[in-house]
Design a protein around this motif. Structure first.
Motif, short mmCIF file in Angstrom:
data_model
loop_
_atom_site.label_atom_id
_atom_site.label_comp_id
_atom_site.label_asym_id
_atom_site.label_seq_id
_atom_site.Cartn_x
_atom_site.Cartn_y
_atom_site.Cartn_z
N GLN A 126 25.66 36.22 45.21
CA GLN A 126 26.02 34.80 45.20
C GLN A 126 27.39 34.89 44.43
OE1 GLN A 126 25.10 32.69 46.75
NE2 GLN A 126 22.97 31.93 46.81
N GLN A 127 28.26 34.02 44.84
CA GLN A 127 29.58 33.78 44.46
C GLN A 127 29.63 32.27 43.73
OE1 GLN A 127 32.79 34.17 47.04
NE2 GLN A 127 34.22 34.76 45.60
N SER A 128 30.50 32.48 42.65
CA SER A 128 30.49 30.95 42.01
C SER A 128 31.46 30.11 42.80
CB SER A 128 30.96 31.23 40.78
OG SER A 128 32.36 31.23 40.66
N PHE A 129 31.17 28.92 42.59
CA PHE A 129 32.06 27.66 43.26
C PHE A 129 33.62 27.88 43.08
CE2 PHE A 129 34.13 23.57 43.90
CZ PHE A 129 33.67 23.37 45.16
N VAL A 130 33.66 28.25 41.82
CA VAL A 130 35.20 28.31 41.60
C VAL A 130 35.77 29.56 42.08
CG1 VAL A 130 36.96 28.54 39.59
CG2 VAL A 130 34.88 26.99 39.43
N GLY A 131 34.90 30.73 42.02
CA GLY A 131 35.43 31.99 42.73
C GLY A 131 35.40 31.77 44.10
N TRP A 132 34.65 31.07 44.76
CA TRP A 132 34.75 30.79 46.29
C TRP A 132 35.94 30.02 46.64
CZ3 TRP A 132 33.80 25.81 48.86
CH2 TRP A 132 33.90 25.94 50.16
#
Length: 132
Positions: free
Chosen positions: A3-9
């Motif tokens: 899972q990737q964080s929203f900011v990272g995405w």
């Protein structure tokens, strides 16, 4: 799957625009503040208004870039593309516009408040009958 964080995405989907949009905002804010504090001409408010939409316009460029990427996937595919294949272009498109809008708000607020302050603190203009 990790899972990737929203900011990272968001940063990965925007790519280079994740640097360009905040940088354009900082430059616009600096120029707006300089114009509001230093200029004395009657056209300074018009110049300020021209600087406000710069982050939004970069967000629109990112939006069009993402849409072009999504359509290139469709155009270059010999079979029906999977939604995951289109997701990169669509996310760039949506996140570019969102980032452009979010970064335009501070420049707009500074411009509105600065122009309002200048209008309220300006000296009244004396009008003489012989000027007409």
């Amino acid at each position: 799957m990790v899972q990737q964080s929203f900011v990272g995405w968001m940063l990965s989907s925007l790519g280079l625009f994740s640097l360009l949009i905040p940088l354009a905002t900082l430059i616009s804010l600096a120029m707006i503040l300089t114009l509001l504090m230093r200029s004395r001409g009657s056209m300074s408010a018009a110049a300020v208004i021209l600087l406000v939409p710069v982050p939004f316009l970069l967000g629109m460029i990112a939006c069009f870039n993402g849409a072009i990427e999504a359509f290139q996937v469709i155009a270059q595919s010999t079979v029906s593309p999977k939604p995951a294949d289109l997701a990169d272009g669509i996310s760039t498109s949506l996140m570019g516009m969102m980032a452009g809008l979010l970064f335009t708000v501070p420049t707009l607020l500074v411009a509105i408040l600065g122009c309002f302050y200048r209008a309220m603190t300006a000296r009244p203009v004396e009008v003489h009958a012989e000027d007409f």
